[in-house]
Design an enzyme around this catalytic site. Structure first.
Site, PDB file in Angstrom:
ATOM      1  N   ASP A 109      11.872  62.502  55.272  1.00 45.95           N
ATOM      2  CA  ASP A 109      12.105  62.258  56.691  1.00 45.95           C
ATOM      3  C   ASP A 109      13.182  63.205  57.166  1.00 45.95           C
ATOM      4  O   ASP A 109      14.002  63.684  56.373  1.00 45.95           O
ATOM      5  CB  ASP A 109      12.551  60.815  56.944  1.00 45.95           C
ATOM      6  CG  ASP A 109      14.032  60.625  56.668  1.00 45.95           C
ATOM      7  OD1 ASP A 109      14.825  60.594  57.622  1.00 45.95           O
ATOM      8  OD2 ASP A 109      14.414  60.528  55.476  1.00 45.95           O
ATOM      9  N   GLN A 161      22.747  58.131  44.373  1.00 44.00           N
ATOM     10  CA  GLN A 161      23.839  58.933  44.909  1.00 44.00           C
ATOM     11  C   GLN A 161      24.469  59.739  43.765  1.00 44.00           C
ATOM     12  O   GLN A 161      23.831  59.965  42.769  1.00 44.00           O
ATOM     13  CB  GLN A 161      24.848  58.025  45.611  1.00 44.00           C
ATOM     14  CG  GLN A 161      24.334  57.427  46.921  1.00 44.00           C
ATOM     15  CD  GLN A 161      24.180  58.452  48.034  1.00 44.00           C
ATOM     16  OE1 GLN A 161      24.639  59.594  47.936  1.00 44.00           O
ATOM     17  NE2 GLN A 161      23.536  58.045  49.115  1.00 44.00           N
ATOM     18  N   GLY A 218      22.286  61.370  49.901  1.00 44.06           N
ATOM     19  CA  GLY A 218      23.504  62.153  49.786  1.00 44.06           C
ATOM     20  C   GLY A 218      23.282  63.636  49.592  1.00 44.06           C
ATOM     21  O   GLY A 218      24.165  64.329  49.080  1.00 44.06           O
ATOM     22  N   ASP A 225      15.887  52.767  57.091  1.00 41.82           N
ATOM     23  CA  ASP A 225      17.111  53.166  56.416  1.00 41.82           C
ATOM     24  C   ASP A 225      18.100  52.005  56.504  1.00 41.82           C
ATOM     25  O   ASP A 225      18.092  51.244  57.467  1.00 41.82           O
ATOM     26  CB  ASP A 225      17.677  54.417  57.076  1.00 41.82           C
ATOM     27  CG  ASP A 225      18.877  54.993  56.347  1.00 41.82           C
ATOM     28  OD1 ASP A 225      19.242  54.443  55.299  1.00 41.82           O
ATOM     29  OD2 ASP A 225      19.436  55.987  56.831  1.00 41.82           O
ATOM     30  N   SER A 226      18.945  51.878  55.506  1.00 42.15           N
ATOM     31  CA  SER A 226      19.836  50.717  55.429  1.00 42.15           C
ATOM     32  C   SER A 226      21.014  50.781  56.388  1.00 42.15           C
ATOM     33  O   SER A 226      21.718  49.792  56.573  1.00 42.15           O
ATOM     34  CB  SER A 226      20.385  50.588  54.008  1.00 42.15           C
ATOM     35  OG  SER A 226      21.269  51.661  53.722  1.00 42.15           O
ATOM     36  N   GLY A 227      21.272  51.938  56.975  1.00 42.63           N
ATOM     37  CA  GLY A 227      22.454  52.113  57.811  1.00 42.63           C
ATOM     38  C   GLY A 227      23.615  52.755  57.070  1.00 42.63           C
ATOM     39  O   GLY A 227      24.652  53.037  57.669  1.00 42.63           O
ATOM     40  N   GLY A 228      23.432  53.015  55.773  1.00 44.96           N
ATOM     41  CA  GLY A 228      24.514  53.615  55.000  1.00 44.96           C
ATOM     42  C   GLY A 228      24.935  54.967  55.531  1.00 44.96           C
ATOM     43  O   GLY A 228      26.133  55.280  55.601  1.00 44.96           O
ATOM     44  N   HIS A 256       4.450  68.947  69.068  1.00 41.88           N
ATOM     45  CA  HIS A 256       4.041  70.132  68.297  1.00 41.88           C
ATOM     46  C   HIS A 256       4.730  70.182  66.946  1.00 41.88           C
ATOM     47  O   HIS A 256       4.076  70.368  65.906  1.00 41.88           O
ATOM     48  CB  HIS A 256       4.356  71.423  69.062  1.00 41.88           C
ATOM     49  CG  HIS A 256       4.288  72.639  68.192  1.00 41.88           C
ATOM     50  ND1 HIS A 256       3.125  73.320  67.943  1.00 41.88           N
ATOM     51  CD2 HIS A 256       5.247  73.262  67.449  1.00 41.88           C
ATOM     52  CE1 HIS A 256       3.359  74.311  67.101  1.00 41.88           C
ATOM     53  NE2 HIS A 256       4.650  74.298  66.790  1.00 41.88           N
ATOM     54  N   ASP A 265      24.134  51.639  50.705  1.00 40.04           N
ATOM     55  CA  ASP A 265      24.853  52.587  49.860  1.00 40.04           C
ATOM     56  C   ASP A 265      25.934  53.274  50.672  1.00 40.04           C
ATOM     57  O   ASP A 265      25.979  53.150  51.894  1.00 40.04           O
ATOM     58  CB  ASP A 265      23.890  53.644  49.295  1.00 40.04           C
ATOM     59  CG  ASP A 265      23.297  54.523  50.394  1.00 40.04           C
ATOM     60  OD1 ASP A 265      23.124  54.013  51.531  1.00 40.04           O
ATOM     61  OD2 ASP A 265      23.013  55.700  50.139  1.00 40.04           O
TER      62      ASP A 265
END
Length: 376
Positions: free
Chosen positions: A271, A194, A221, A92-95, A340, A146
């Site tokens: 995810d 977005q 988003g 993930d970009s960190g946005g 589990h 983003d």
């Protein structure tokens, strides 16, 4: 990266596909366990590979940039060598993390200024820097930078936010094309759609990213406070426009039922932190519904954790034993529950794929949803 659709469900938008990367193949639909800091909480890498049978995992640009830092990751030879995961990785970009730091960040066209949640130190992410960071981390799939718009944002805020995301996307693409992978294998960049909960903005965003001819596309988003039916509406709006021959990744979603509904609407990749976070709090997902292992009712129940074969731990641990571990605050409880739940999610995605191939996905899904919604 290559993507091939192998089967389509005739009654819905569900597809079964195959993603090929330099670190291995990924059968879709796929759930990707979240290893924010290069580790899945309470789950060993060998368990992730052999028991959960995950085909890809996530890392996070924001967290890895702050700790252990880029110098350590680069010296190790990239994230795969640093954490020992030999299969594909997505970052993930960190946005989203910048979004979650609303009290400690400033957004402007140049990028995002924020303070570390660790020590309060000041940092700056430009689109170019985010791409450079992900080159150093070395994930197989990297995300464009983003702004994750709040689910309850008004139209004007959402419009301005989307304009910023689209400006940053242009710069991310330019930087990605002007740089090379560092460790001898290829990387793919996914733009993020977005637009909040506004169909007009979602369509505008989707048309824009579809023109980039990327290897795949993410839908961001969502699951950030909006009603679930609105989330499904936005997925439908976006997937009507996204290229059919590229993988579609719904970020940060969600419950087992969310996954089923999104697959029906044409999503390929998912995810979420829910399996491990809920597991550490004693909540197990099973084929018969959701179980709270801290409840007294399980104290003398010696039946398997999940009798429907969704868990790797069926023959090893009973409900009574796991209840005891949680009540005794044993670390093993967090490990068993996390493994589990991840195994349950991965097995669910494999079953989804099987029913798409068999051609009975929709009736199977409709019969399963009431079971998954139960609180046992």
């Amino acid at each position: 990266m290559n993507f091939k659709i192998e089967h389509r469900d005739k009654a819905s938008g569900a597809r079964a596909g195959l993603i090929a990367t330099d670190h291995g193949r990924i059968e879709t639909p796929v759930f990707m366990p979240v290893g924010t800091q290069a580790a899945i909480k309470a789950v060993h890498i060998t368990e992730l590979r052999d028991d959960v049978k995950a085909e890809i995992m996530l890392g996070n640009t924001y967290h890895l940039y702050l700790r252990p830092g880029l110098q350590i990751i680069e010296k190790a030879g990239g994230l795969h060598r640093f954490n020992g995961w030999e299969r594909p990785i997505l970052t993930d970009s960190g946005g989203y993390q910048v979004f979650s730091l609303a009290e400690n960040r400033k957004l402007r066209p140049e990028g995002a200024e924020f303070r570390s949640h660790i020590d309060g130190s000041k940092h700056f992410f430009s689109p170019e820097k985010v791409i450079d960071i992900q080159r150093i981390i070395g994930a197989d799939i990297v995300m464009a930078f983003d702004e994750c718009c709040p689910g309850d944002a008004d139209y004007d805020y959402a419009r301005r936010s989307l304009a910023l995301t689209e400006l940053w996307l242009e710069r991310c693409i330019r930087q990605f094309r002007n740089t090379e992978p560092r460790y001898g294998y290829s990387q793919s960049l996914f733009p993020i759609v977005q637009g909040c909960v506004y169909p007009e903005l979602r369509r505008q965003a989707t048309i824009n990213v579809a023109q980039t001819d990327a290897d795949g596309y993410a839908i961001g988003g969502l699951a950030v406070g909006e009603p679930v039916e609105t989330m499904y509406e936005m997925i439908e709006t976006v997937n009507e426009i996204l290229p059919d021959d590229k993988p579609r990744y719904l970020m940060g979603v969600g419950t087992p039922v969310n996954l089923l509904e999104a697959v029906e609407r044409g999503v390929d990749m998912f995810d979420c932190i829910m399996p491990t976070r809920n597991g550490r709090n004693g909540q197990l997902f099973t084929g018969n519904g959701t179980i709270n292992m801290r409840n007294r009712k399980w104290a003398d129940d010696f039946s398997p954790i999940d009798s429907d074969g969704y868990s790797f731990v069926d023959t090893f641990y009973s409900k009574a034993y796991l209840h005891h571990l949680f009540k005794a605050d044993e670390i093993l409880a967090l490990q068993i529950a996390s493994v589990h739940n991840l195994a349950f999610y991965i097995r669910l995605m494999k079953d989804i794929r099987s029913h798409i191939i068999l051609g009975d996905f929709v009736p199977w899904k409709n019969s399963l949803v009431p079971e998954l919604n139960k609180r046992v």
